[in-house]
Motif scaffolding. Structure first.
Motif, short mmCIF file in Angstrom:
data_model
loop_
_atom_site.label_atom_id
_atom_site.label_comp_id
_atom_site.label_asym_id
_atom_site.label_seq_id
_atom_site.Cartn_x
_atom_site.Cartn_y
_atom_site.Cartn_z
N PHE A 73 -10.61 7.43 -6.44
CA PHE A 73 -10.26 6.02 -6.58
C PHE A 73 -9.98 5.70 -8.04
O PHE A 73 -10.74 6.10 -8.94
CB PHE A 73 -11.39 5.14 -6.05
CG PHE A 73 -11.18 3.67 -6.26
CD1 PHE A 73 -10.19 2.98 -5.56
CD2 PHE A 73 -11.96 2.96 -7.17
CE1 PHE A 73 -9.99 1.63 -5.76
CE2 PHE A 73 -11.77 1.60 -7.37
CZ PHE A 73 -10.78 0.93 -6.67
N ALA A 74 -8.89 4.97 -8.27
CA ALA A 74 -8.57 4.48 -9.61
C ALA A 74 -8.66 2.96 -9.58
O ALA A 74 -7.87 2.30 -8.90
CB ALA A 74 -7.17 4.93 -10.03
N ASP A 75 -9.62 2.41 -10.29
CA ASP A 75 -9.88 0.97 -10.27
C ASP A 75 -8.76 0.20 -10.98
O ASP A 75 -8.41 0.51 -12.12
CB ASP A 75 -11.22 0.70 -10.95
CG ASP A 75 -11.64 -0.76 -10.88
OD1 ASP A 75 -11.03 -1.52 -10.09
OD2 ASP A 75 -12.56 -1.15 -11.63
N GLY A 76 -8.22 -0.79 -10.29
CA GLY A 76 -7.16 -1.60 -10.89
C GLY A 76 -7.48 -3.08 -10.88
O GLY A 76 -6.57 -3.91 -10.97
N SER A 77 -8.76 -3.41 -10.82
CA SER A 77 -9.15 -4.81 -10.68
C SER A 77 -8.72 -5.67 -11.88
O SER A 77 -8.47 -6.87 -11.73
CB SER A 77 -10.67 -4.92 -10.48
OG SER A 77 -11.37 -4.28 -11.54
N LYS A 78 -8.57 -5.10 -13.06
CA LYS A 78 -8.19 -5.89 -14.24
C LYS A 78 -6.69 -6.17 -14.32
O LYS A 78 -6.23 -6.87 -15.23
CB LYS A 78 -8.66 -5.21 -15.52
CG LYS A 78 -7.99 -3.89 -15.82
CD LYS A 78 -8.53 -3.31 -17.13
CE LYS A 78 -7.86 -1.98 -17.47
NZ LYS A 78 -8.39 -1.42 -18.75
N PHE A 79 -5.91 -5.66 -13.36
CA PHE A 79 -4.47 -5.84 -13.41
C PHE A 79 -3.92 -6.81 -12.36
O PHE A 79 -2.71 -7.01 -12.27
CB PHE A 79 -3.77 -4.48 -13.23
CG PHE A 79 -4.03 -3.52 -14.35
CD1 PHE A 79 -3.41 -3.68 -15.57
CD2 PHE A 79 -4.92 -2.47 -14.18
CE1 PHE A 79 -3.65 -2.80 -16.62
CE2 PHE A 79 -5.16 -1.57 -15.21
CZ PHE A 79 -4.53 -1.74 -16.43
N SER A 80 -4.75 -7.44 -11.57
CA SER A 80 -4.32 -8.42 -10.57
C SER A 80 -3.21 -7.87 -9.67
O SER A 80 -2.09 -8.40 -9.62
CB SER A 80 -3.85 -9.73 -11.24
OG SER A 80 -4.89 -10.31 -12.01
N LEU A 81 -3.51 -6.79 -8.99
CA LEU A 81 -2.52 -6.11 -8.16
C LEU A 81 -2.37 -6.80 -6.81
O LEU A 81 -3.35 -7.17 -6.16
CB LEU A 81 -2.96 -4.66 -7.93
CG LEU A 81 -3.18 -3.81 -9.19
CD1 LEU A 81 -3.75 -2.46 -8.81
CD2 LEU A 81 -1.87 -3.66 -9.96
N THR A 82 -1.12 -6.95 -6.38
CA THR A 82 -0.83 -7.56 -5.08
C THR A 82 0.04 -6.62 -4.26
O THR A 82 1.10 -6.17 -4.74
CB THR A 82 -0.12 -8.91 -5.23
OG1 THR A 82 -0.93 -9.78 -6.02
CG2 THR A 82 0.14 -9.54 -3.87
N ALA A 83 -0.40 -6.32 -3.04
CA ALA A 83 0.32 -5.42 -2.16
C ALA A 83 0.92 -6.19 -0.99
O ALA A 83 0.53 -7.33 -0.71
CB ALA A 83 -0.62 -4.34 -1.63
N CYS A 84 1.88 -5.56 -0.32
CA CYS A 84 2.35 -6.03 0.98
C CYS A 84 1.70 -5.15 2.04
O CYS A 84 1.69 -3.92 1.90
CB CYS A 84 3.88 -5.91 1.08
SG CYS A 84 4.81 -6.97 -0.04
N THR A 85 1.17 -5.75 3.06
CA THR A 85 0.43 -4.96 4.05
C THR A 85 1.37 -4.16 4.97
O THR A 85 0.93 -3.19 5.59
CB THR A 85 -0.46 -5.87 4.91
OG1 THR A 85 0.36 -6.84 5.56
CG2 THR A 85 -1.50 -6.58 4.04
N GLN A 86 2.64 -4.53 5.05
CA GLN A 86 3.58 -3.84 5.93
C GLN A 86 3.95 -2.47 5.35
O GLN A 86 4.33 -2.36 4.18
CB GLN A 86 4.86 -4.66 6.13
CG GLN A 86 4.67 -5.93 6.90
CD GLN A 86 4.36 -7.12 5.99
OE1 GLN A 86 3.90 -6.95 4.86
NE2 GLN A 86 4.61 -8.31 6.50
N SER A 87 3.87 -1.43 6.18
CA SER A 87 4.23 -0.09 5.73
C SER A 87 5.74 0.08 5.55
O SER A 87 6.20 1.04 4.93
CB SER A 87 3.72 0.96 6.72
OG SER A 87 4.27 0.74 8.00
N SER A 88 6.51 -0.87 6.07
CA SER A 88 7.96 -0.80 5.93
C SER A 88 8.43 -1.24 4.55
O SER A 88 9.59 -1.01 4.18
CB SER A 88 8.63 -1.67 7.00
OG SER A 88 8.20 -3.01 6.89
#
Length: 209
Positions: free
Chosen positions: A184-199
């Motif tokens: 695991f690489a912690d990215g909490s300090k970068f405010s990461l936002t993902a899209c849940t769709q695999s497409s």
């Protein structure tokens, strides 16, 4: 007497005609028929072009398993950290550097780390990163304490509007090249936002250097 002369002349004319016909026929039969021989060299078969490419998959990194007597770096001996890339970003994209540190004996890394967003509960979010296959991917040998770096490009989830279901990401699940265990690489300090769709593919990653 006059009748005999006419018959004799006619007979001579007939013999002469037959002789000429025989000579003409013999000439035609004795002349060889001209033939033309055409030799065609075979054309070389075209060399097939390899158009295959390595497709990233969740659950493993892309690359080799060690060279010579030096083993590939095992996941258990590596830790991962994220740093802001000095090149910043580009329109609609953010760049982060993934740094893997070796805590075991000398080992090698070659290829691309399998990379995907991880949610707060440890679940994968969206599609795994696409490998940037034209990036340099030489074998890197890491002594104890040595590091290798890959660059992760992150497209902004907002670029996809309502087609993206946004979710905050805690960091990244990383599979070192050739390994089936992740770190695991912690990215909490970068405010990461993902899209849940695999497409929707927000991530790309370069090979380790």
């Amino acid at each position: 007497m006059r009748t005999t002369t006419k018959i004799t002349v006619a007979a001579l004319a007939l013999v002469t005609a037959l002789g000429l016909a025989g000579c003409a026929g013999g000439k035609t039969a004795s002349e060889p028929t001209a033939t033309t021989t055409i030799t065609q060299s075979p054309q070389p078969s075209p060399t097939p072009t390899d158009t295959s490419s390595s497709a990233p998959t969740t659950g493993t990194g892309g690359g080799g398993t060690g060279t010579g007597t030096t083993a590939a770096c095992a996941t258990a001996n590596l830790t991962g950290a994220l740093q802001a890339d000095p090149n910043g970003g580009s329109a609609g994209h953010e760049y982060l550097d993934l740094v893997l540190t070796n805590h075991g004996a000398s080992c090698t890394l070659q290829g691309w780390p399998g990379t995907s967003f991880v949610g707060t509960s440890g679940n994968q979010l969206g599609a795994a990163a696409t490998f940037v296959t034209d990036s340099p991917h030489d074998t890197v040998t890491l002594a104890t304490g040595g590091t290798a770096k890959a660059t992760i490009s992150i497209a902004q989830a907002g670029n996809y509007g309502s087609s993206c279901t946004k979710s905050a990401a805690k960091g990244f699940r990383i599979y070192p090249p050739g390994q089936t265990a992740s770190l695991f690489a912690d990215g909490s300090k970068f405010s990461l936002t993902a899209c849940t769709q695999s497409s929707i593919k927000l991530l790309t990653v370069t090979a380790l250097q």
